[in-house]
Design a protein around this motif. Structure first.
Motif, PDB file in Angstrom:
ATOM      1  N   TRP A  48     -17.002 -11.262 -16.100  1.00  0.00           N
ATOM      2  CA  TRP A  48     -17.416 -10.543 -14.902  1.00  0.00           C
ATOM      3  C   TRP A  48     -17.342  -9.026 -15.084  1.00  0.00           C
ATOM      4  N   LEU A  51     -19.593  -6.502 -12.710  1.00  0.00           N
ATOM      5  CA  LEU A  51     -19.582  -6.574 -11.241  1.00  0.00           C
ATOM      6  C   LEU A  51     -19.514  -5.210 -10.571  1.00  0.00           C
ATOM      7  N   CYS A  77     -15.994 -10.347  -4.989  1.00  0.00           N
ATOM      8  CA  CYS A  77     -16.769  -9.919  -6.155  1.00  0.00           C
ATOM      9  C   CYS A  77     -16.152  -8.676  -6.785  1.00  0.00           C
ATOM     10  N   GLY A  80     -13.410  -9.147  -9.282  1.00  0.00           N
ATOM     11  CA  GLY A  80     -13.697 -10.053 -10.389  1.00  0.00           C
ATOM     12  C   GLY A  80     -13.436 -11.506 -10.054  1.00  0.00           C
TER      13      GLY A  80
END
Length: 285
Positions: A48, A51, A77, A80
């Protein structure tokens, strides 16, 4: 709403997650015992590191259903999708979601693991008469969603409501809620829709399913096997078409739809439907 996390019932989560990334959205997910760990396992399977490029933020609200309580966690989000906090625990009876227009209920059923059944109940059904809308010179558009919401929120009939349109109008676009309702709406009793899949045909499950689907307007119910293959159904903790039809009859549902057939009946789905209808139309002795 996830019945259980066998692969064929949970494989679509990644696609839903991918479509939601980059959007300002709160996504609420409900599943059976162990669901939070399942979600965390899915989230842990990806990198991630990008992001922080997203301006819009996605939040996942994950709720795990137990017999007498709910466990919930939130994954953001911007973090992570890591949630360091402990579960939030709440008392649970049978209601998962309650909104002005509808409520969602669940039943815990046995499939060798817990499989959740779901029922959606409308408070009442708002039928927009499209011809009446057009005869007033208005377009079908997003304003109707706002109008429906006003009705579900029990907005007083004498409250003002403006029909917001993309194109400017020379005629008046302001009405009272009551006036607009009389012109373009027909209100009917709310519908009940029940969804049941991946369940064993046991006395305890039968009692739960019949009560849960009681007088549903539409029951969606699995029918994995024909009655002649009931031993295979028993071994795999699934229903036969005849058993599904019997449950629909005992629950006195108005309509039912079969799904989730074994591949062995490819191009023979009519046999499953015929068997279910015989059971549905039979007279219990």
């Amino acid at each position: 709403f996830i019945t259980h996390t066998h692969m064929d019932h949970f494989v679509g989560f990644e696609r839903l997650l991918r479509l939601s990334l980059g959007r300002e959205k709160d996504l609420f997910l409900f599943g059976p015992e162990g669901f939070i760990e399942n979600i965390e396992g899915k989230l842990a399977g990806y990198s991630w590191n990008l992001l922080d490029k997203y301006e819009n933020q996605l939040n996942l609200h994950v709720t795990e259903v137990h017999s007498d309580h709910l466990l919930s966690k939130q994954y953001r989000c911007k973090d992570g999708f890591v949630c360091p906090k402990q579960h939030e625990k709440n008392i649970f009876k049978n209601t998962l979601l309650k909104e002005p227009a509808l409520s969602v209920y669940t039943a815990l059923l046995d499939h060798s693991i817990t499989s959740l059944g779901f029922t959606i109940k409308e408070r009442f059904h708002v039928n927009i008469m499209k011809d009446a809308v057009k005869s007033m010179g208005f377009e079908i558009g997003p304003w109707l969603k706002d109008f429906k919401q006003a009705l579900y929120n029990n907005t007083p009939p004498d409250s003002k409501f403006e029909v917001k349109l993309d194109k400017p109008q020379t005629k008046s676009t302001e009405f009272t809620i009551g006036e607009l309702t009389d012109k373009i709406v027909r209100i009917t009793p709310g519908q009940k829709v029940t969804y049941i899949t991946d369940v064993a045909y046991t006395s305890q499950n039968i009692e739960k399913m019949v009560d849960f689907a009681d007088r549903a307007d539409h029951l969606f119910i699995e029918a994995a096997f024909l009655d002649k293959d009931r031993e295979a159904a028993k071994e795999k903790h699934h229903l036969t078409a005849g058993q599904a039809g019997s449950i629909a009859r005992m629950a006195d549902v108005k309509r039912f739809t079969l799904f989730h057939h074994s591949p062995r009946y490819m191009r023979q789905e009519n046999l499953l439907h015929e068997e279910a209808m015989r059971a549905y139309n039979s007279v219990a002795i």
